[in-house]
Design a protein around this motif. Structure first.
Motif, PDB file in Angstrom:
ATOM      1  N   LEU A 104     -16.632  32.623  29.635  1.00  0.00           N
ATOM      2  CA  LEU A 104     -16.257  33.046  30.976  1.00  0.00           C
ATOM      3  C   LEU A 104     -16.702  34.485  31.226  1.00  0.00           C
ATOM      4  O   LEU A 104     -16.712  35.310  30.308  1.00  0.00           O
ATOM      5  N   SER A 105     -17.065  34.776  32.461  1.00  0.00           N
ATOM      6  CA  SER A 105     -17.433  36.124  32.860  1.00  0.00           C
ATOM      7  C   SER A 105     -16.727  36.411  34.185  1.00  0.00           C
ATOM      8  O   SER A 105     -17.017  35.781  35.197  1.00  0.00           O
ATOM      9  N   ILE A 106     -15.785  37.345  34.151  1.00  0.00           N
ATOM     10  CA  ILE A 106     -14.855  37.530  35.265  1.00  0.00           C
ATOM     11  C   ILE A 106     -15.322  38.625  36.217  1.00  0.00           C
ATOM     12  O   ILE A 106     -15.593  39.753  35.798  1.00  0.00           O
ATOM     13  N   ALA A 107     -15.400  38.282  37.493  1.00  0.00           N
ATOM     14  CA  ALA A 107     -15.679  39.247  38.551  1.00  0.00           C
ATOM     15  C   ALA A 107     -14.364  39.622  39.225  1.00  0.00           C
ATOM     16  O   ALA A 107     -13.606  38.748  39.643  1.00  0.00           O
ATOM     17  N   PHE A 108     -14.084  40.907  39.333  1.00  0.00           N
ATOM     18  CA  PHE A 108     -12.870  41.388  39.982  1.00  0.00           C
ATOM     19  C   PHE A 108     -13.203  41.995  41.336  1.00  0.00           C
ATOM     20  O   PHE A 108     -14.296  42.544  41.534  1.00  0.00           O
ATOM     21  N   ASP A 109     -12.256  41.920  42.267  1.00  0.00           N
ATOM     22  CA  ASP A 109     -12.517  42.508  43.581  1.00  0.00           C
ATOM     23  C   ASP A 109     -12.479  44.036  43.484  1.00  0.00           C
ATOM     24  O   ASP A 109     -12.055  44.623  42.481  1.00  0.00           O
ATOM     25  N   LEU A 110     -12.948  44.700  44.534  1.00  0.00           N
ATOM     26  CA  LEU A 110     -13.059  46.157  44.502  1.00  0.00           C
ATOM     27  C   LEU A 110     -11.711  46.858  44.322  1.00  0.00           C
ATOM     28  O   LEU A 110     -11.629  47.835  43.565  1.00  0.00           O
ATOM     29  N   PRO A 111     -10.634  46.441  44.985  1.00  0.00           N
ATOM     30  CA  PRO A 111      -9.354  47.102  44.724  1.00  0.00           C
ATOM     31  C   PRO A 111      -8.954  47.050  43.251  1.00  0.00           C
ATOM     32  O   PRO A 111      -8.485  48.058  42.695  1.00  0.00           O
ATOM     33  N   SER A 118      -3.212  45.032  45.969  1.00  0.00           N
ATOM     34  CA  SER A 118      -3.684  44.386  47.198  1.00  0.00           C
ATOM     35  C   SER A 118      -2.945  44.858  48.444  1.00  0.00           C
ATOM     36  O   SER A 118      -3.458  44.705  49.558  1.00  0.00           O
ATOM     37  N   ASP A 119      -1.749  45.426  48.271  1.00  0.00           N
ATOM     38  CA  ASP A 119      -0.987  45.898  49.431  1.00  0.00           C
ATOM     39  C   ASP A 119      -1.238  47.378  49.732  1.00  0.00           C
ATOM     40  O   ASP A 119      -0.611  47.947  50.635  1.00  0.00           O
ATOM     41  N   VAL A 481      -3.617  38.046  53.003  1.00  0.00           N
ATOM     42  CA  VAL A 481      -2.239  37.803  53.462  1.00  0.00           C
ATOM     43  C   VAL A 481      -1.429  37.128  52.358  1.00  0.00           C
ATOM     44  O   VAL A 481      -0.305  37.544  52.032  1.00  0.00           O
ATOM     45  N   LYS A 482      -1.997  36.093  51.762  1.00  0.00           N
ATOM     46  CA  LYS A 482      -1.294  35.363  50.704  1.00  0.00           C
ATOM     47  C   LYS A 482      -1.091  36.213  49.455  1.00  0.00           C
ATOM     48  O   LYS A 482      -0.043  36.149  48.805  1.00  0.00           O
ATOM     49  N   GLN A 483      -2.101  37.022  49.124  1.00  0.00           N
ATOM     50  CA  GLN A 483      -2.000  37.858  47.923  1.00  0.00           C
ATOM     51  C   GLN A 483      -0.904  38.905  48.092  1.00  0.00           C
ATOM     52  O   GLN A 483      -0.144  39.187  47.155  1.00  0.00           O
ATOM     53  N   LYS A 484      -0.800  39.499  49.273  1.00  0.00           N
ATOM     54  CA  LYS A 484       0.251  40.479  49.526  1.00  0.00           C
ATOM     55  C   LYS A 484       1.636  39.834  49.435  1.00  0.00           C
ATOM     56  O   LYS A 484       2.579  40.413  48.886  1.00  0.00           O
ATOM     57  N   ALA A 485       1.753  38.618  49.971  1.00  0.00           N
ATOM     58  CA  ALA A 485       3.034  37.916  49.915  1.00  0.00           C
ATOM     59  C   ALA A 485       3.407  37.586  48.475  1.00  0.00           C
ATOM     60  O   ALA A 485       4.569  37.729  48.060  1.00  0.00           O
ATOM     61  N   SER A 486       2.445  37.151  47.705  1.00  0.00           N
ATOM     62  CA  SER A 486       2.679  36.841  46.293  1.00  0.00           C
ATOM     63  C   SER A 486       3.091  38.083  45.517  1.00  0.00           C
ATOM     64  O   SER A 486       3.996  38.042  44.669  1.00  0.00           O
ATOM     65  N   LEU A 487       2.445  39.205  45.816  1.00  0.00           N
ATOM     66  CA  LEU A 487       2.775  40.463  45.148  1.00  0.00           C
ATOM     67  C   LEU A 487       4.193  40.908  45.486  1.00  0.00           C
ATOM     68  O   LEU A 487       4.953  41.336  44.598  1.00  0.00           O
ATOM     69  N   ALA A 488       4.567  40.797  46.744  1.00  0.00           N
ATOM     70  CA  ALA A 488       5.926  41.181  47.160  1.00  0.00           C
ATOM     71  C   ALA A 488       6.980  40.317  46.465  1.00  0.00           C
ATOM     72  O   ALA A 488       8.009  40.824  46.003  1.00  0.00           O
ATOM     73  N   LYS A 489       6.706  39.034  46.368  1.00  0.00           N
ATOM     74  CA  LYS A 489       7.643  38.126  45.704  1.00  0.00           C
ATOM     75  C   LYS A 489       7.781  38.466  44.223  1.00  0.00           C
ATOM     76  O   LYS A 489       8.885  38.445  43.668  1.00  0.00           O
ATOM     77  N   MET A 490       6.684  38.776  43.577  1.00  0.00           N
ATOM     78  CA  MET A 490       6.727  39.146  42.162  1.00  0.00           C
ATOM     79  C   MET A 490       7.569  40.396  41.963  1.00  0.00           C
ATOM     80  O   MET A 490       8.392  40.474  41.037  1.00  0.00           O
TER      81      MET A 490
END
Length: 550
Positions: A104-111, A118-119, A481-490
């Protein structure tokens, strides 16, 4: 002893080692039923053969770092992938593994690359766009769900936040019941090329080098199968350097990392065997083959003569290759399939240890599954059908290839001498030396295209009228939107007191001299976020401001 006698001695040693690691086949023959030597060598005296070429698996490793190379096993076939959220990327990884990918070779987003959650306001519009968004251990658990980390080698293209992502990977493995000493893979962790060619840095050079050497020391004792750095020429070439500059600036960075580790008290033979490199494969096939061979020979001599490394593994330049993204065109994108094929062939003929092939549509968007499959099949056709993997270093002895290898080495060494005279790679970067050289090279190349001195098929010659591209993969804003919601829940579900205590301990360690990795790992396990951990170190170390070169 004649070359033939030396070859026979080498063959005998290889055959003894094959008791534990046999070759793929008992006999390698072409379609004419001609048996192929494991490694062809001159049948006459060849001046400087032993000193400059030798045999595979032997100093100076010009002909390869393993004694059987691809006759033993093929290179690791990776496809650099990651987009949107962790669940979407997990699906892509499982698809690639089912299609025959071997790592596997993982690409991460800029943030994620820049140490922002993400928030964060700085992340707006970038979440999941050029890679997967990872905010905490919770995301990493989803990313590798159903993927056994003791069975898969993982490469992570991550630099400023490499220590945090590695800690998350270790924690996920432990949750799977896999101890840190059983996992294998690579973190890029090469901050110097970020300052000169790419830009995803956070902290100043001195503090960044501390984090890197802390990773070296920690992995030496706790994660011994992990490649702690992938010293990258890829992005230097993508920024516009020549092949010579790619080799020179990459190996100069390697020298700086070794010097920093030795200065931090590490013995060179304790950490050097886990150093890895990452190169670009460009369009000029024979130049690229010579580049890889020259780089291996140069690094072997640098490690033996400059750093007195005694372990042969410390002298080996092991490298991953990615085909050149900068050569892909939005015009007639199917032409990119042929470009990638030539570039992949150069990497294989040059002796790479692992390879990623770009997809035809990457000049336009993230690659579709169909495009990724074609890119992976390109590697598989080269491996199983072309015959180039059946003998080691098949282009050795070519008058042109050997001359190019020598000339690339000589010109790259001249650059390294200039960098040494400036005080080393870090000081040269602070003065803008490498940046200016890369900019001048990129400008000259672009001018040659504009003046039709360099032909790009489908761009400045053999053009056609084209409609708008169809079927491209686009990451929507809904991912953010979904990533921010997931982060808040965590965050709501974690133990805030444990998080605060772990971050406080990390801050104290950063202000002192303790190895930071155990503290980062402790923070990760409390579900402290990537941004929270990076912000603690920002508060202690400060942030780097770019050297502007005109």
């Amino acid at each position: 002893m004649s070359i033939d006698e030396k070859k026979q001695a080498w063959q005998s040693a290889v055959e003894k080692s094959m008791a534990k690691a046999p070759e793929r086949k008992s006999s390698f023959r072409n379609s004419s039923d001609i048996e192929l030597d494991r490694c062809f060598a001159p049948e006459f005296e060849y001046p400087g053969y032993e000193e400059n070429l030798g045999f595979p698996g032997q100093f100076p490793f010009t002909r390869g770092v393993q004694p059987t190379m691809y006759r033993g096993r093929f290179w690791t076939m990776r496809q650099y992938a990651g987009f949107g959220n962790a669940a979407e990327s997990n699906e892509r990884y499982k698809y690639l593994l089912s299609a025959g990918q071997t790592g596997l070779s993982i690409a991460f987003d800029l943030p994620t690359q820049m140490g922002y959650d993400s928030d964060a306001s700085m992340s707006r519009g970038e979440v999941g766009k050029v890679g997967v968004a990872i905010d905490s251990l919770a995301d990493m658990e989803v990313l590798f769900d159903g993927i056994p980390l003791d069975k898969v080698s993982t490469s992570m293209t991550i630099n400023s936040t490499a220590s945090i992502l590695l800690a998350m990977y270790i924690a996920v493995a432990e949750k799977q019941g896999v101890s840190a000493d059983k996992i294998s893979g690579t973190i890029q962790n090469d901050i110097l090329k970020e300052y000169m060619a790419r830009g995803t840095y956070i902290y100043p050079p001195k503090e960044s080098m501390r984090i890197i050497t802390d990773i070296f020391a920690y992995c030496k004792d706790n994660v011994p199968k992990w490649n702690t750095i992938s010293i990258s020429g890829y992005h230097i070439r993508e920024a516009g350097s020549s092949a010579v500059q790619e080799v020179a600036f990459t190996l100069a960075d390697g020298i700086a990392y070794v010097e920093a580790a030795v200065k931090a008290g590490l013995d060179v033979d304790e950490f050097a065997p886990r150093l890895a490199f990452f190169f670009n494969a460009h369009n000029d096939l024979l130049e690229e083959v010579a580049k890889f061979r020259a780089a291996r020979r140069m690094w072997a001599r640098i490690m033996r003569d400059r750093f007195k490394a005694k372990d042969p593994r410390s002298q080996m330049l092991r490298f991953h290759t990615q085909t050149a993204g900068c050569t892909l065109t939005a015009q007639q994108p199917d032409n990119n399939i042929m470009r990638v094929t030539l570039q992949a062939l150069a990497a294989v003929l040059g002796g790479t240890q692992s390879l990623h092939t770009n997809s035809r549509d990457e000049a336009l968007a993230l690659p579709t599954e169909e495009s990724v499959r074609i890119a992976l099949r390109t590697q598989q056709v080269i491996a199983y059908e072309s015959g180039v993997a059946d003998s080691i270093d098949p282009l050795a002895g070519s008058f042109m290839v050997e001359a190019l290898t020598d000339k690339i080495e000589a010109q790259a060494l001249a650059y390294i001498e200039k960098i040494d005279a400036l005080g080393g790679a870090v000081e040269a970067i602070s003065r803008g030396f490498q940046q200016k050289e890369i900019q001048d090279s990129a400008y000259a190349y672009q001018r040659s295209i504009e003046k039709n001195e360099t032909i790009i098929v489908g761009v400045n010659k053999f053009t056609v009228e084209e409609g708008a591209p169809q079927g491209l993969l686009k990451v929507t804003d809904e991912v953010e939107v979904k990533q921010k919601a997931s982060l808040a829940k965590m965050k709501e579900g974690r133990d805030s007191a444990k998080v605060e205590a772990s971050l406080k301990a990390l801050e104290q360690a950063a202000r002192g001299t303790d190895n930071l990795m155990p503290f980062i790992l402790d923070a990760v396990k409390t579900y402290a976020t990537l941004g929270e951990i990076a912000n603690v170190m920002r508060g202690v170390f400060g942030i780097h401001r770019e050297t502007v070169v005109l």
